[in-house]
Each structure stands twice: as C-alpha cells, then as structure tokens.
Design a protein around this motif. Structure first.
Motif, PDB file in Angstrom:
ATOM      1  N   LYS A 203       0.834  -1.201   0.000  1.00 17.91           N
ATOM      2  CA  LYS A 203       0.000   0.000   0.000  1.00 17.91           C
ATOM      3  C   LYS A 203       0.873   1.257   0.000  1.00 17.91           C
ATOM      4  CE  LYS A 203      -3.773  -2.494   0.500  1.00 17.91           C
ATOM      5  NZ  LYS A 203      -4.796  -2.603  -0.573  1.00 17.91           N
ATOM      6  N   ARG A 204       0.284   2.357  -0.443  1.00 13.80           N
ATOM      7  CA  ARG A 204       1.059   3.592  -0.586  1.00 13.80           C
ATOM      8  C   ARG A 204       0.787   4.531   0.593  1.00 13.80           C
ATOM      9  NH1 ARG A 204       4.049   5.949  -4.478  1.00 13.80           N
ATOM     10  NH2 ARG A 204       4.053   8.230  -4.579  1.00 13.80           N
ATOM     11  N   TRP A 205       1.706   4.535   1.558  1.00 10.88           N
ATOM     12  CA  TRP A 205       1.684   5.507   2.651  1.00 10.88           C
ATOM     13  C   TRP A 205       2.792   6.530   2.401  1.00 10.88           C
ATOM     14  CZ3 TRP A 205      -2.327   6.051   5.528  1.00 10.88           C
ATOM     15  CH2 TRP A 205      -3.108   4.954   5.905  1.00 10.88           C
ATOM     16  N   THR A 206       2.430   7.804   2.383  1.00 13.50           N
ATOM     17  CA  THR A 206       3.375   8.888   2.108  1.00 13.50           C
ATOM     18  C   THR A 206       3.524   9.755   3.351  1.00 13.50           C
ATOM     19  OG1 THR A 206       2.830   8.902  -0.241  1.00 13.50           O
ATOM     20  CG2 THR A 206       3.830  10.904   0.642  1.00 13.50           C
ATOM     21  N   ARG A 207       4.754  10.123   3.628  1.00  9.92           N
ATOM     22  CA  ARG A 207       5.026  10.912   4.825  1.00  9.92           C
ATOM     23  C   ARG A 207       4.381  12.299   4.721  1.00  9.92           C
ATOM     24  NH1 ARG A 207       8.551   9.706   8.539  1.00  9.92           N
ATOM     25  NH2 ARG A 207       9.631   8.248   7.139  1.00  9.92           N
ATOM     26  N   MET A 208       3.732  12.752   5.799  1.00  7.18           N
ATOM     27  CA  MET A 208       3.137  14.092   5.824  1.00  7.18           C
ATOM     28  C   MET A 208       4.219  15.165   5.885  1.00  7.18           C
ATOM     29  SD  MET A 208      -0.093  13.960   8.428  1.00  7.18           S
ATOM     30  CE  MET A 208      -1.491  12.868   8.164  1.00  7.18           C
ATOM     31  N   VAL A 209       3.953  16.268   5.234  1.00  2.68           N
ATOM     32  CA  VAL A 209       4.789  17.459   5.349  1.00  2.68           C
ATOM     33  C   VAL A 209       3.986  18.506   6.118  1.00  2.68           C
ATOM     34  CG1 VAL A 209       6.000  19.299   4.124  1.00  2.68           C
ATOM     35  CG2 VAL A 209       6.022  16.957   3.218  1.00  2.68           C
ATOM     36  N   VAL A 210       4.453  18.894   7.291  1.00  6.27           N
ATOM     37  CA  VAL A 210       3.761  19.836   8.168  1.00  6.27           C
ATOM     38  C   VAL A 210       4.638  21.074   8.359  1.00  6.27           C
ATOM     39  CG1 VAL A 210       2.708  20.185  10.431  1.00  6.27           C
ATOM     40  CG2 VAL A 210       2.607  17.920   9.342  1.00  6.27           C
ATOM     41  N   ASP A 211       4.085  22.236   8.007  1.00  9.78           N
ATOM     42  CA  ASP A 211       4.844  23.496   8.095  1.00  9.78           C
ATOM     43  C   ASP A 211       6.174  23.398   7.358  1.00  9.78           C
ATOM     44  OD1 ASP A 211       2.832  24.634   9.616  1.00  9.78           O
ATOM     45  OD2 ASP A 211       3.742  24.009  11.520  1.00  9.78           O
TER      46      ASP A 211
END
Length: 295
Positions: free
Chosen positions: A105-113
C-alpha cells in the motif's frame, strides 16, 4: 484414470504492517502489505487419498509470514519475498515451489509546516507496488510492478486511422481525454539464491522509481497517437533503465469520458473544440495489453 496434474495451496490476503523506528533520528518508516503464499510440491495425496500428512497448515503459513516480517527487512518487497520463500523450502523437504505475491500500500510521509513529519503519513491513492516471486530449488524468479495508478490528461491524445467496416460507429478523433489505470510489471533475470538477491537489492527500488517516473512522464508529455504506441514506448524505456530485466508488460484499460451533446437546449455548444462537460463512463471499456521483451 484421473490424476492431479497441478496443485498449489496456501494462505491469501494476509495483511501485514511493519514500522521501523530509527533510534538515532526518531524517524519512523511504515510498510503495509497484503501477502499471498501458495505452495507446490509432493502434495497430491492430500487431494487423491485424503492424506493430510503432506499438508503444511495454512495457519502455519500465515504465522511464517508474520515471523519472517519480524526477522527480516520487508523492503524492498522482492527481498522479503525471497526470504519467505526460501525459508519454506528449507523447512519442508517435500515442498518444491513457494509462490509469493505481495501488494504494498502507498503511505506517504506528511509534510507539516514545510517539514517532513517523523511518524505521520497519509494514504496517497490506491496505487500499489507489487511483487511476484517463484522460489524453487533451482533459483528465484521475480516480477515487480505497479498496479492501480490512475492517470488522466485532458488533451494530447488522438485515435484515428483504425479499421472501419459496417459495424463501426466510433468517430475518429485528433484530440481526446485519455485516462487509464496503469498495471505494469517487469520480470527480472532468474537469480540463483537469496544471497544473489541480497547482492542486487539496490536495483529493485531504483527500477520501481524509474518505471513510475517513465510511465507518468511519457503519459503526460507524449502527443499520443494511440494507447498501443504509448505503452510500447514506456516499456522500451523501462528495459533501458533496468538492464537486468527480461521483459515488461502493460495492461491499460480505457477510462472513457464522453462528450455530451447539449445542442438540444438553446443551441449550447459542447462538442468538439467546444466540449467542456463530459460524462465519465464505467463500462464497457477498451483494454489494451502488451509484453515487450529484449531481442
């Protein structure tokens, strides 16, 4: 007299999630996959005379999938599939082939600020990375792939000059919406052992990244004369990018978007160059496949 000419069995739809925690940086990496493991070997008596002494319980196969995911890296999935299959052959002398299918499955890291978050991710579409491994005592056959990558472009696609006969109603077009769900695989040259897979481990992630980039770049930039011509160009480039592959396949279903004639209402123009509103279609749909091999 009937006989068992082919048989395999095992565990399907085993869902596995693994988190790797880097103790130095605090960064987590997550992998979620669905595993299918089917065994072949001297098992025909379990079918013909109800001899369960040759049957490795499918529950044991499930447990093996989990334990091997704990003991070994699950990335790249080609390596994990090789570890899993080889363990089953080493453990059970009467099993000669382990067939491992993995969908990641495709889990992508969040970009926050503006910064990548160390342990938060989002589901980036339904696209999956796929692996098929056939592990035998003679070697390991691996097939890698992309599935479920949904793409669309609103211009830059044509289809004309095709066969016309008494049953043809499709008009020729020099500009249309092109959309498809990419299913592509590339088959590696057979490797003799898990150790050989370990030596080549860096090629698997690179090939997947290259294949994905090639697919999207070619799809987006080519002024496509047909799906057939575009998919052949994609496959050829993947063979160039991954020299240890033997062949590449594509299966591209048409995701049709049809113009709606609205001229019946106050002469509204919504066809040809004036088309802006379309009706997305589900089925029937065209399906185009190709296998491109090295000469």
């Amino acid at each position: 007299m009937p006989f068992v000419s082919a048989a395999r069995y095992g565990k399907d739809n085993v869902r596995v999630y693994k988190v790797h925690r880097d103790e130095k940086t605090g960064i987590h990496t997550v992998t979620e996959m669905v595993v299918c493991c089917l065994l072949e070997g001297d098992i025909e008596t379990s079918y013909t005379v109800a001899d369960n002494s040759v049957v490795v319980a499918t529950d044991s196969i499930k447990n093996t999938i989990y334990i091997k995911a704990k003991e070994h890296p699950v990335n790249p999935p080609e390596l994990y599939a090789s570890y899993l299959g080889q363990h089953l052959l080493d453990t059970y002398a009467h099993i000669h082939v382990a067939n491992i299918n993995i969908s990641v499955k495709r889990w992508t890291r969040m970009v926050v600020d503006g910064k990548e978050h160390p342990h938060s991710f989002y589901r980036d579409g339904e696209e999956t990375r796929t692996v098929e491994a056939r592990v035998t005592r003679e070697g390991i056959e691996l097939k890698s792939g992309i599935a479920g990558l949904l793409v669309l472009k609103s211009t830059g696609s044509a289809f004309h000059g095709f066969v016309r006969d008494e049953f043809t109603t499709l008009p020729e077009t020099w500009d249309r919406i092109l959309s498809t769900e990419v299913d592509s695989t590339w088959s590696w040259n057979t490797l003799p052992s898990v150790a050989a897979v370990e030596e080549k481990v860096s090629q698997f992630d690179k090939a997947w990244e290259d294949a994905r980039k090639i697919t999207m770049k070619t799809f987006a930039e080519e002024d496509s004369p047909s799906v057939q011509a575009t998919m052949y160009k994609m496959a050829s480039q993947i063979l160039d990018a991954a020299p240890e592959t033997a062949k590449v396949t594509y299966a591209l279903p048409n995701k049709h978007y049809f113009e709606i004639d609205l001229s019946w209402h106050k002469g509204i123009k919504n066809t040809g160059k004036d088309a802006e509103v379309y009706a997305p279609q589900t089925n029937p749909n065209g399906l185009i496949k190709v296998e491109v091999s090295r000469s």
